[in-house]
Design an enzyme around this catalytic site. Sequence first.
Site, PDB file in Angstrom:
ATOM      1  N   GLU A 177       0.870  -0.773   9.180  1.00 50.16           N
ATOM      2  CA  GLU A 177       1.873  -0.619   8.202  1.00 50.16           C
ATOM      3  C   GLU A 177       1.736  -1.377   6.781  1.00 50.16           C
ATOM      4  O   GLU A 177       2.700  -1.969   6.334  1.00 50.16           O
ATOM      5  CB  GLU A 177       3.274  -0.752   8.566  1.00 50.16           C
ATOM      6  CG  GLU A 177       3.778   0.117   9.678  1.00 50.16           C
ATOM      7  CD  GLU A 177       5.318   0.192  10.217  1.00 50.16           C
ATOM      8  OE1 GLU A 177       6.019  -0.291   9.629  1.00 50.16           O
ATOM      9  OE2 GLU A 177       5.496   0.575  11.521  1.00 50.16           O
ATOM     10  N   PRO A 185       0.914  -1.262  -0.154  1.00 43.16           N
ATOM     11  CA  PRO A 185      -0.048   0.243   0.009  1.00 43.16           C
ATOM     12  C   PRO A 185       0.817   1.207  -0.058  1.00 43.16           C
ATOM     13  O   PRO A 185       1.764   1.265   0.732  1.00 43.16           O
ATOM     14  CB  PRO A 185      -0.682   0.085   1.297  1.00 43.16           C
ATOM     15  CG  PRO A 185      -0.640  -1.569   1.658  1.00 43.16           C
ATOM     16  CD  PRO A 185       0.674  -1.968   1.128  1.00 43.16           C
ATOM     17  N   TYR A 208       2.222  16.352   1.889  1.00 37.51           N
ATOM     18  CA  TYR A 208       2.397  15.288   0.911  1.00 37.51           C
ATOM     19  C   TYR A 208       2.146  13.781   1.647  1.00 37.51           C
ATOM     20  O   TYR A 208       2.049  12.953   1.180  1.00 37.51           O
ATOM     21  CB  TYR A 208       3.815  14.968   0.679  1.00 37.51           C
ATOM     22  CG  TYR A 208       4.180  16.360  -0.459  1.00 37.51           C
ATOM     23  CD1 TYR A 208       3.752  16.323  -1.399  1.00 37.51           C
ATOM     24  CD2 TYR A 208       4.996  17.305   0.406  1.00 37.51           C
ATOM     25  CE1 TYR A 208       4.196  17.748  -2.263  1.00 37.51           C
ATOM     26  CE2 TYR A 208       5.234  18.425  -0.538  1.00 37.51           C
ATOM     27  CZ  TYR A 208       4.749  18.529  -1.709  1.00 37.51           C
ATOM     28  OH  TYR A 208       5.059  19.649  -2.604  1.00 37.51           O
ATOM     29  N   SER A 209       1.735  13.695   2.981  1.00 36.71           N
ATOM     30  CA  SER A 209       1.422  12.538   3.620  1.00 36.71           C
ATOM     31  C   SER A 209      -0.106  12.351   3.512  1.00 36.71           C
ATOM     32  O   SER A 209      -0.934  13.194   3.655  1.00 36.71           O
ATOM     33  CB  SER A 209       2.081  12.303   4.865  1.00 36.71           C
ATOM     34  OG  SER A 209       1.767  13.429   5.783  1.00 36.71           O
ATOM     35  N   GLY A 236       0.452   5.447   0.334  1.00 35.69           N
ATOM     36  CA  GLY A 236      -0.315   6.575   0.769  1.00 35.69           C
ATOM     37  C   GLY A 236       0.281   7.875   0.168  1.00 35.69           C
ATOM     38  O   GLY A 236       0.025   8.274  -1.197  1.00 35.69           O
ATOM     39  N   TYR A 254      13.837  13.468  19.802  1.00 38.33           N
ATOM     40  CA  TYR A 254      13.933  13.414  18.016  1.00 38.33           C
ATOM     41  C   TYR A 254      15.426  13.954  17.886  1.00 38.33           C
ATOM     42  O   TYR A 254      15.771  15.228  18.104  1.00 38.33           O
ATOM     43  CB  TYR A 254      12.781  14.505  17.651  1.00 38.33           C
ATOM     44  CG  TYR A 254      12.762  14.450  16.188  1.00 38.33           C
ATOM     45  CD1 TYR A 254      11.921  13.596  15.472  1.00 38.33           C
ATOM     46  CD2 TYR A 254      13.396  15.312  15.372  1.00 38.33           C
ATOM     47  CE1 TYR A 254      11.753  13.934  14.014  1.00 38.33           C
ATOM     48  CE2 TYR A 254      13.313  15.301  14.004  1.00 38.33           C
ATOM     49  CZ  TYR A 254      12.597  14.594  13.454  1.00 38.33           C
ATOM     50  OH  TYR A 254      12.169  14.471  12.169  1.00 38.33           O
ATOM     51  N   ARG A 313      17.280  19.608   3.992  1.00 36.91           N
ATOM     52  CA  ARG A 313      17.756  18.582   3.924  1.00 36.91           C
ATOM     53  C   ARG A 313      18.286  18.201   2.492  1.00 36.91           C
ATOM     54  O   ARG A 313      19.646  17.980   2.136  1.00 36.91           O
ATOM     55  CB  ARG A 313      17.038  17.210   4.340  1.00 36.91           C
ATOM     56  CG  ARG A 313      17.718  15.925   4.024  1.00 36.91           C
ATOM     57  CD  ARG A 313      16.863  14.653   4.319  1.00 36.91           C
ATOM     58  NE  ARG A 313      15.741  14.544   3.207  1.00 36.91           N
ATOM     59  CZ  ARG A 313      15.039  13.468   3.389  1.00 36.91           C
ATOM     60  NH1 ARG A 313      14.981  12.789   4.299  1.00 36.91           N
ATOM     61  NH2 ARG A 313      14.195  13.414   2.482  1.00 36.91           N
ATOM     62  N   GLY A 322       3.629   8.447   0.220  1.00 30.33           N
ATOM     63  CA  GLY A 322       5.040   7.947  -0.192  1.00 30.33           C
ATOM     64  C   GLY A 322       6.038   8.504   0.631  1.00 30.33           C
ATOM     65  O   GLY A 322       7.046   8.688   0.080  1.00 30.33           O
TER      66      GLY A 322
HETATM   67  C1  LIG Z   1      10.405  15.155   5.832  1.00 31.57           C
HETATM   68  C2  LIG Z   1       9.550  14.447   6.285  1.00 31.57           C
HETATM   69  C3  LIG Z   1       8.988  14.852   7.582  1.00 31.57           C
HETATM   70  C4  LIG Z   1       8.256  13.975   8.349  1.00 31.57           C
HETATM   71  N1  LIG Z   1       7.579  14.118   9.407  1.00 31.57           N
HETATM   72  C5  LIG Z   1       6.755  13.409  10.267  1.00 31.57           C
HETATM   73  C6  LIG Z   1       6.204  13.772  11.595  1.00 31.57           C
HETATM   74  O1  LIG Z   1       6.249  15.010  11.795  1.00 31.57           O
HETATM   75  N2  LIG Z   1       5.456  12.925  12.117  1.00 31.57           N
HETATM   76  C7  LIG Z   1       5.233  11.699  11.778  1.00 31.57           C
HETATM   77  O2  LIG Z   1       4.575  10.934  12.341  1.00 31.57           O
HETATM   78  N3  LIG Z   1       5.994  11.260  10.530  1.00 31.57           N
HETATM   79  C8  LIG Z   1       6.790  11.861  10.218  1.00 31.57           C
HETATM   80  N4  LIG Z   1       7.265  11.629   8.588  1.00 31.57           N
HETATM   81  C9  LIG Z   1       7.028  10.156   8.204  1.00 31.57           C
HETATM   82  C10 LIG Z   1       5.824   9.977   7.510  1.00 31.57           C
HETATM   83  O3  LIG Z   1       5.588  11.225   6.893  1.00 31.57           O
HETATM   84  C11 LIG Z   1       4.753   9.311   8.022  1.00 31.57           C
HETATM   85  O4  LIG Z   1       5.329   7.988   8.350  1.00 31.57           O
HETATM   86  C12 LIG Z   1       3.453   9.213   7.422  1.00 31.57           C
HETATM   87  O5  LIG Z   1       2.347   8.954   8.461  1.00 31.57           O
HETATM   88  C13 LIG Z   1       3.288   8.561   6.147  1.00 31.57           C
HETATM   89  O6  LIG Z   1       2.318   8.738   5.526  1.00 31.57           O
HETATM   90  P1  LIG Z   1       2.191   8.296   4.048  1.00 31.57           P
HETATM   91  O7  LIG Z   1       1.018   8.833   3.525  1.00 31.57           O
HETATM   92  O8  LIG Z   1       3.282   9.318   3.210  1.00 31.57           O
HETATM   93  O9  LIG Z   1       2.645   6.878   4.054  1.00 31.57           O
HETATM   94  P2  LIG Z   1       3.272   6.092   3.020  1.00 31.57           P
HETATM   95  O10 LIG Z   1       4.680   6.601   3.349  1.00 31.57           O
HETATM   96  O11 LIG Z   1       2.885   5.854   1.528  1.00 31.57           O
HETATM   97  O12 LIG Z   1       3.188   4.770   3.707  1.00 31.57           O
HETATM   98  C14 LIG Z   1       3.711   4.604   5.001  1.00 31.57           C
HETATM   99  C15 LIG Z   1       3.467   3.029   5.545  1.00 31.57           C
HETATM  100  O13 LIG Z   1       2.112   2.650   5.735  1.00 31.57           O
HETATM  101  C16 LIG Z   1       1.559   1.879   4.848  1.00 31.57           C
HETATM  102  N5  LIG Z   1       0.326   2.425   4.283  1.00 31.57           N
HETATM  103  C17 LIG Z   1       0.150   3.832   3.688  1.00 31.57           C
HETATM  104  N6  LIG Z   1      -1.133   3.826   3.487  1.00 31.57           N
HETATM  105  C18 LIG Z   1      -1.868   2.635   3.852  1.00 31.57           C
HETATM  106  C19 LIG Z   1      -3.084   2.492   3.721  1.00 31.57           C
HETATM  107  N7  LIG Z   1      -4.123   3.204   3.405  1.00 31.57           N
HETATM  108  N8  LIG Z   1      -3.479   1.326   4.315  1.00 31.57           N
HETATM  109  C20 LIG Z   1      -2.484   0.374   5.006  1.00 31.57           C
HETATM  110  N9  LIG Z   1      -1.281   0.711   4.973  1.00 31.57           N
HETATM  111  C21 LIG Z   1      -0.855   1.821   4.373  1.00 31.57           C
HETATM  112  C22 LIG Z   1       2.607   1.688   3.539  1.00 31.57           C
HETATM  113  O14 LIG Z   1       2.679   0.409   2.859  1.00 31.57           O
HETATM  114  C23 LIG Z   1       3.831   1.949   4.279  1.00 31.57           C
HETATM  115  O15 LIG Z   1       4.326   0.902   5.198  1.00 31.57           O
HETATM  116  C24 LIG Z   1       7.950  12.569   8.015  1.00 31.57           C
HETATM  117  C25 LIG Z   1       8.693  12.236   6.752  1.00 31.57           C
HETATM  118  C26 LIG Z   1       9.423  13.090   5.931  1.00 31.57           C
HETATM  119  C27 LIG Z   1       9.958  12.502   4.436  1.00 31.57           C
END
Ligand SMILES: Cc1cc2nc3c(=O)[nH]c(=O)nc-3n(C[C@H](O)[C@H](O)[C@H](O)COP(=O)(O)OP(=O)(O)OC[C@H]3O[C@@H](n4cnc5c(N)ncnc54)[C@H](O)[C@@H]3O)c2cc1C
Length: 537
Positions: A260, A129, A200-201, A131, A449, A391, A133
Amino acid sequence: MPMKWWGWGEEDETFPLPDPEGFWTYVHNRLGETGESPRIDSLARADVRPSRLEGRDAEAIRRAAGDGAFVTEAPVRALHSFGKGYCDVVRLRRGEVANPTDAVVWPDTEEQVAAILDAAAERGIAVVPFGGGTSVVGGLEAAPDRPSVTLHLGRLNRVVAVDPVANIAVVQAGILGPALEQQLNAHGLTLGHFPQSFQYSSLGGWIATRSGGQKSTLYGKIEERVHSLRLVHPGGSLSTPEVPAAAAGPDLNQLVTGSEGVLGVITRATMRLAPQPERRDYRGYVFPGFVEGIEACRQLVRCELRPAVLRLSDEPETEVTLAMRAPSSVQPGAPPVHASLLILGFEGNEREVGWGWEQAEAILGRHGAQTLGSGPGEAWERSRYDGPYLRDLLLDHAIMADTLETATTWGHYLDLYHAVRQAMVAAIGERGIVMAHLSHSYTDGGSIYYTFLAAQEQGNELGQWQRVKSAATQAIVEHGGALSHHHGIGRDHRPWMAAYVGRGGARALLALKQAFDPRGIMNPGKLLPAPEEAAVE
Ligand SMILES: Cc1cc2nc3c(=O)[nH]c(=O)nc-3n(C[C@H](O)[C@H](O)[C@H](O)COP(=O)(O)OP(=O)(O)OC[C@H]3O[C@@H](n4cnc5c(N)ncnc54)[C@H](O)[C@@H]3O)c2cc1C
């Protein structure tokens, strides 16, 4: 606008340094000279093997996706084989895609999601999956040993219904932060979830990783805001009861949050909302040191104060913050900074904010905090999503820059902080920077952190990163910290998972996997310990 493939944000966005010359002088003084950081000029030049999804397998997935798009072009597969962690970006910039996904599908409906999972299960095809990315723990890597399909949630992106009586909303999982907040704000409501990756998340990604936003001390981590959800898994689906609370066995919502992608796909969730605050008020303070600051923060949350922002930088992070904003104060010859910067903010109605400040100022004063006024608070608010752009800039100058995090109880906080810091400093070498902050607080403890910077070891960039990451993670586990507070486990933390949850915990997680995904197609190689690590001795 889509994100640039080699970093964060849109193509022409960059980090606005107030005094670039002063900043780079500071950085090179601390890290030494840095080398070149090569980048391919287009993703079309990336080294991507042909798709392993062929013939009837490809046809079955394409048919299951229905009207949803099914794409096997190499640049699209390359882009969807990574998250946005340091190693992801380094590999993408070089065009190294050792393990690309074999197809990307964009289903339009939950029925299509179910059909894709069933077709994949029947044929032993792995499904990852996707979301937004933005994973930073290798959560989106394709399965190395079998054909792998990346299931993009981007088209399941609607706010389905808002209930202003109960302050809840039903939302599809693929919606990104800004679109979700905008639609909730139109009803005077907010989810209150603002991770640094907010732009973007996705909602599904937040739930799947138990994400923490910058205002979690007030609004809670995402798992606290899940009212109910739907998980589509191979061969079926789970819709959790739509009730505010229940005494009906273990909480099924909490079995799915943090899964996850290894159990199935979260397609929608009903989320608890809060009224949009009437007033936001963020201010800066400075403590004589991190130790005094931590004690003040502990007392703030222990007396049930709930600031929206409670972010305390240690001395090295305070110095780097100064280097970005006023580099002349930290140039060669200037004494090292011995101070700890706090950004504290309350939001809510007038009465709540006023009461918050009254209580907080008394506690801060007792711990030697000096006020810096609202300037630093406003600067933090303006720049709170800027870190990832910096970064990219550091990477352009061949500087390794990454973050990692943990959490512990107040009584162990400073011991864990020092132990992990020492392990990282030893692994990174004399010319690195290791700095940290507290940003998520609870009555019983808080998060830590870390950010680490060093000149890249040319030709060994990934080995250098692994050295620091392993040293830090080992120290976290040995000193009883959370294996992750909010980034998740993914592939990167998985080697420590069995030690962290113990054999009983590992067996429980694997039993859950067996119940939802008996063919083992969902996001293989992430989160779960290997079966041999769960075996009873
Ligand atoms: C610059 C940066 C800053 C960040 N800051 C934070 C922060 O402040 N707090 C924080 O918690 N995290 C942070 N993160 C990490 C990341 O953004 C989080 O983990 C976020 O929750 C991921 O969401 P996503 O939609 O991008 O998921 P993805 O990266 O697309 O997926 C994350 C995981 O979840 C799974 N997944 C995604 N969508 C689904 C779905 N619908 N059903 C089942 N599984 C799914 C995927 O397979 C993968 O294993 C940061 C990352 C970056 C690059």
